[in-house]
Every structure is written in structure tokens, then in C-alpha cells.
Design a protein around this motif. Structure first.
Motif, PDB file in Angstrom:
ATOM      1  N   ALA A   1      -5.678   3.357  -0.371  1.00  0.00           N
ATOM      2  CA  ALA A   1      -6.461   4.324  -1.141  1.00  0.00           C
ATOM      3  C   ALA A   1      -7.304   3.602  -2.189  1.00  0.00           C
ATOM      4  O   ALA A   1      -8.443   3.965  -2.447  1.00  0.00           O
ATOM      5  CB  ALA A   1      -5.541   5.339  -1.800  1.00  0.00           C
ATOM      6  N   THR A   2      -6.736   2.568  -2.786  1.00  0.00           N
ATOM      7  CA  THR A   2      -7.453   1.828  -3.811  1.00  0.00           C
ATOM      8  C   THR A   2      -8.008   0.538  -3.235  1.00  0.00           C
ATOM      9  O   THR A   2      -7.282  -0.226  -2.630  1.00  0.00           O
ATOM     10  CB  THR A   2      -6.505   1.432  -4.966  1.00  0.00           C
TER      11      THR A   2
ATOM     12  N   ASP B   1      13.092   9.398  -7.145  1.00  0.00           N
ATOM     13  CA  ASP B   1      13.398  10.815  -6.894  1.00  0.00           C
ATOM     14  C   ASP B   1      13.628  11.101  -5.415  1.00  0.00           C
ATOM     15  O   ASP B   1      14.189  12.130  -5.044  1.00  0.00           O
ATOM     16  CB  ASP B   1      12.240  11.695  -7.396  1.00  0.00           C
TER      17      ASP B   1
ATOM     18  N   GLY C   1       2.676   3.429  -4.945  1.00  0.00           N
ATOM     19  CA  GLY C   1       2.580   4.259  -6.140  1.00  0.00           C
ATOM     20  C   GLY C   1       1.891   3.587  -7.319  1.00  0.00           C
ATOM     21  O   GLY C   1       2.063   4.008  -8.468  1.00  0.00           O
ATOM     22  N   LYS C   2       1.099   2.552  -7.046  1.00  0.00           N
ATOM     23  CA  LYS C   2       0.443   1.821  -8.129  1.00  0.00           C
ATOM     24  C   LYS C   2      -0.516   2.700  -8.926  1.00  0.00           C
ATOM     25  O   LYS C   2      -0.488   2.720 -10.151  1.00  0.00           O
ATOM     26  CB  LYS C   2      -0.321   0.615  -7.562  1.00  0.00           C
ATOM     27  N   THR C   3      -1.359   3.428  -8.196  1.00  0.00           N
ATOM     28  CA  THR C   3      -2.355   4.261  -8.878  1.00  0.00           C
ATOM     29  C   THR C   3      -1.675   5.387  -9.659  1.00  0.00           C
ATOM     30  O   THR C   3      -2.095   5.723 -10.769  1.00  0.00           O
ATOM     31  CB  THR C   3      -3.360   4.813  -7.845  1.00  0.00           C
ATOM     32  N   SER C   4      -0.604   5.929  -9.097  1.00  0.00           N
ATOM     33  CA  SER C   4       0.150   6.971  -9.816  1.00  0.00           C
ATOM     34  C   SER C   4       0.754   6.406 -11.091  1.00  0.00           C
ATOM     35  O   SER C   4       0.795   7.078 -12.122  1.00  0.00           O
ATOM     36  CB  SER C   4       1.269   7.514  -8.923  1.00  0.00           C
TER      37      SER C   4
ATOM     38  N   THR D   1       0.837  -1.192   0.000  1.00  0.00           N
ATOM     39  CA  THR D   1       0.000   0.000   0.000  1.00  0.00           C
ATOM     40  C   THR D   1       0.879   1.251   0.000  1.00  0.00           C
ATOM     41  O   THR D   1       1.946   1.275   0.611  1.00  0.00           O
ATOM     42  CB  THR D   1      -0.988   0.003   1.189  1.00  0.00           C
TER      43      THR D   1
ATOM     44  N   SER E   1      10.189   7.096 -11.491  1.00  0.00           N
ATOM     45  CA  SER E   1       9.416   7.931 -10.588  1.00  0.00           C
ATOM     46  C   SER E   1       8.091   8.217 -11.275  1.00  0.00           C
ATOM     47  O   SER E   1       8.048   8.893 -12.304  1.00  0.00           O
ATOM     48  CB  SER E   1      10.146   9.244 -10.285  1.00  0.00           C
TER      49      SER E   1
ATOM     50  N   GLU F   1      -3.040   8.763  -3.921  1.00  0.00           N
ATOM     51  CA  GLU F   1      -3.312   9.481  -2.678  1.00  0.00           C
ATOM     52  C   GLU F   1      -2.346   9.016  -1.603  1.00  0.00           C
ATOM     53  O   GLU F   1      -1.999   7.843  -1.557  1.00  0.00           O
ATOM     54  CB  GLU F   1      -4.735   9.186  -2.194  1.00  0.00           C
TER      55      GLU F   1
END
Ligand code: GTP
Ligand code: MG
Length: 355
Positions: A224-225, A313, A203-206, A200, A334, A219
Motif C-alpha cells: 500500500a505504501t 488483538d 501495520g506500519k502505516t496504521s 508488507t 495493536s 490499507e
């Protein structure tokens, strides 16, 4: 905000380190609670009746006499017996790790399927623990003076729960059928199916947003997901779908893995797994092990995987990176700063061409 005491139990095979403590605190904050005091106990094995020893139990009770708290959160799971015993000596809320995580999931669930899955998981977890829940029910614990209407009421509650569980299971089966049809239609096409998995907040959704035309924002919160999202993407003549899945966490309750199996089935039927790792987290290797364990439970650990080392980053340990490069096929990216996304897409294309 509700105020809680947290209790940690350190066992020989389950060390309690700062990372575990921090993660538990952020789970509690995510659920909407505040930690006012922490108790940690080291033991060889959990106490059968209270999980922790008598001395610690008394220490906690003494604390609650002088400070007002809403409840106690255990950073591990309690057996039905332990939960019952605690509710006899303490009148506030008794919450264990699984209940805490289920509570967050309950707050997050948006789709019909997600809501049913969480409710089902909660009921199945709570059924054997019914006697321990709340002071009114706990007095019906059994024995002389407690039988009679109380006992009947408990039995009624149980039966009612079981009926509800069966009803929910049937509803889920229906939804699953619909999902399967959707998947079959996707399978017929020659599109490469990619699944994003990872801890969790990794950065999967990003990343989904970078690989497809998704406009869903990542988020900075845990879980978040919850619902899987599948989006289409294109790169140099190939098309693919990317499915974003629920994030994992240490000691993810078994009920949840079971409940989310149909969600995670998108992983079972994918061609390629992108395992997203937050390389700036305090212990990326532990997170990877946790995720790999769930992948094994889903029996998909033999699938082709690309390790996506995200958040490059941010400050990170270089030795972790080089270790990972030795063990896995990796790409450092990133998602936020849009670094090396084309390189990752090239890897995907290469995978497609060699398939
Ligand atoms: N600095 C930095 N932050 C990132 C990067 N990728 C994601 N983030 C941030 O990390 C947080 C979590 O990102 P998400 O994409 O929501 O993570 P997730 O894996 O989908 O999380 P869950 O859905 O909770 O499992 C957000 O605040 C993002 O902005 C990155 O490459 N660099
Ligand atoms: Mg997400």
C-alpha cells in the motif's frame, strides 16, 4: 480480470509451502489477475531451457490448448534464456516473480521519484530479456532467417532502452539531491529520527498514524505504501519524526531493493528502527527473517531496533511471542485498537533519554 496459470518450482533449498503459494496468489490478485490453474514441480536444479522439465512443459501446453488463459506467471525468476524459450512455445504473456512485483509497484507508484524508480527497475530487468517479450519481438531471436531489419530493430530497441535508462538515472540523482537537503535540515535539529520497517501489510502505516498526527489510513493490500512519508510526533517533552517505508516481501527483487535504496535511505540515517511485525500472520518468524535480510543488505542491521509486535488483538501463537521476547526488545501493541501505544512511546522516550 486476466486469467493466469501459475507455475511453482520447488528446489531443495527453496521449499514451496502453502504460505508461499498463498502469498503468490495474493500478489497476482493485487496485480489484477486471477489464477485458473497451478502447476508445481519438484526438481534438484532448474532446467536450463525452461526452468521446469519437459513433461511438465507439455502438460502446461496441453492445458492451454483446452482452456483459454492470458498468460503464465512463474512464482520464481526466469533467466533471459528461459524467458525466450517460453515465448517461442507459448504465445500468451510470460511473467516471472520480479515482473509481477514490479507490475504492482508500477500501479502503486504515485510520486515522481517512485515512478522513475519503478520504471528504471523494469527497464534494467527487461533489457536482457527483450527477446522474450511478446511474440513480435520473440521471432527476432537470432539465427538463419531472422537477421536483417528485425535484428536491427531489436538493437534499436536496446539502444533506446539504454538511453532512456541513463536519462532516468540522471533525473533520479537530481531528486535524490533534493531529498538529501531535506534530510540534512532534519539532521541538524535534535529530533529523534525513527524509521518504521516491516513486512508488507504488517501495520506500519496504521502505526504511523498512532505515533504522529498523520491522517494516512492503513490499507489491507500489499505494498500500500511506496513512497516514504515522514511525520512529526511528540511524547512527554521529546519530539521525533517517524518515517513510513515500503513493505518487504519474500524474494523482493534485487532491482527493487536497489531502486528503492534512496527511499530506504531514511532507514540508513535514522536513530531508531521500529520493526513492525504482524503477529497474527501465518509465519511471523519468516517475515522477520525476510525483513532482517533486507536490513542487512542496507547495512543497517546494527542499528537499535524495537520489535513492535502488532495485531495483538487477533489470534496468534503464544510460543512465537515468547521466543521473540527472548531474542529482541519487544512491545506488543495493536495499532488498530490503540493498545499499548503509550507503552511504545515510553520505550521511545527511554531510548531518547539514554542516547
Ligand atoms: N486487527 C488488526 N488489524 C490491523 C492492526 N494494524 C493494522 N491492521 C490492518 O492491517 C492492514 C494493513 O495495515 P497497514 O498499516 O496498511 O500496513 P503496512 O505495513 O503499512 O502495509 P504496506 O504499506 O502494504 O507495507 C490494514 O487493513 C489495517 O487496518 C492491528 O493492530 N490489528
Ligand atoms: Mg503502508
Amino acid at each position: 480480470m486476466e486469467k493466469f496459470i501459475t507455475v511453482f518450482l520447488e528446489l531443495p533449498k527453496e521449499p514451496v509451502d502453502q504460505y508461499y503459494i498463498d502469498e503468490t496468489f495474493s500478489l497476482i490478485n493485487t496485480a489484477g489477475g486471477e489464477v485458473v490453474q497451478t502447476f508445481i514441480q519438484k526438481r534438484e536444479i532448474p532446467d536450463v531451457n525452461f526452468a521446469i522439465g519437459k513433461g511438465k512443459v507439455d502438460e502446461i501446453l496441453a492445458y492451454t490448448e483446452n482452456t483459454e488463459v492470458d498468460g503464465i506467471i512463474f512464482s520464481f525468476n526466469l533467466t533471459p534464456t528461459q524467458m525466450k524459450n517460453w515465448s517461442k512455445i507459448f504465445s500468451g504473456k510470460i511473467i516471472d516473480r520480479t515482473q509481477l512485483i514490479l507490475d504492482i509497484f508500477a500501479q502503486r507508484a504515485t510520486s515522481n521519484e517512485g515512478k522513475i524508480q519503478v520504471e528504471l527497475a523494469q527497464m534494467e530487468y527487461n533489457l536482457p530479456r527483450l527477446v522474450g517479450m511478446g511474440t513480435t519481438l520473440s521471432r527476432l531471436g537470432g539465427g538463419i532467417g531472422t537477421r536483417g531489419p528485425g535484428e536491427t530493430k531489436l538493437e534499436m530497441d536496446r539502444r533506446h532502452l539504454r538511453e532512456k535508462i541513463n536519462k532516468l538515472k540522471k533525473e533520479l540523482a537530481k531528486i535524490k539531491k533534493i531529498r538529501e537537503t531535506g534530510r540534512k535540515n532534519r539532521q541538524k535539529s535534535d529530533i529523534l529520527k525513527i524509521a518504521l520497517v516491516g513486512y508488507t501489510n504488517s501495520g506500519k502505516t496504521s502505526l504511523l498514524k498512532r505515533l504522529t498526527k498523520s491522517d494516512i489510513e492503513g490499507e489491507n493490500k500489499l505494498f500500500a505504501t511506496l513512497d516514504p512519508v515522514t511525520k512529526k510526533g511528540y511524547h512527554q517533552g521529546i519530539s521525533y519524526t517517524v518515517t513510513d517505508t515500503v513493505g518487504f516481501v519474500q524474494n523482493l527483487p534485487h532491482q527493487l531493493v536497489a531502486a528503492f535504496r534512496s527511499t530506504l535511505e531514511e532507514v540508513v540515517y535514522c536513530d531508531l528502527i521500529l520493526h513492525v511485525v504482524d503477529i497474527s500472520s501465518p509465519d511471523p518468524l519468516l517475515q522477520i527473517r525476510t525483513v532482517n535480510k533486507v536490513l542487512e543488505e542496507l547495512n543497517v542491521h546494527q542499528k537499535p531496533v524495537i520489535m513492535v509486535l502488532n495485531k495483538i488483538d487477533l489470534p496468534h501463537e503464544n510460543w512465537v511471542l515468547s521466543n521473540l521476547h527472548k531474542d529482541y526488545q519487544c512491545v506488543e501493541i495493536s495499532a488498530k485498537e490503540n493498545l499499548n501505544i503509550d507503552k511504545l512511546k515510553d520505550y521511545i522516550k527511554k531510548f531518547y533519554d539514554n542516547k
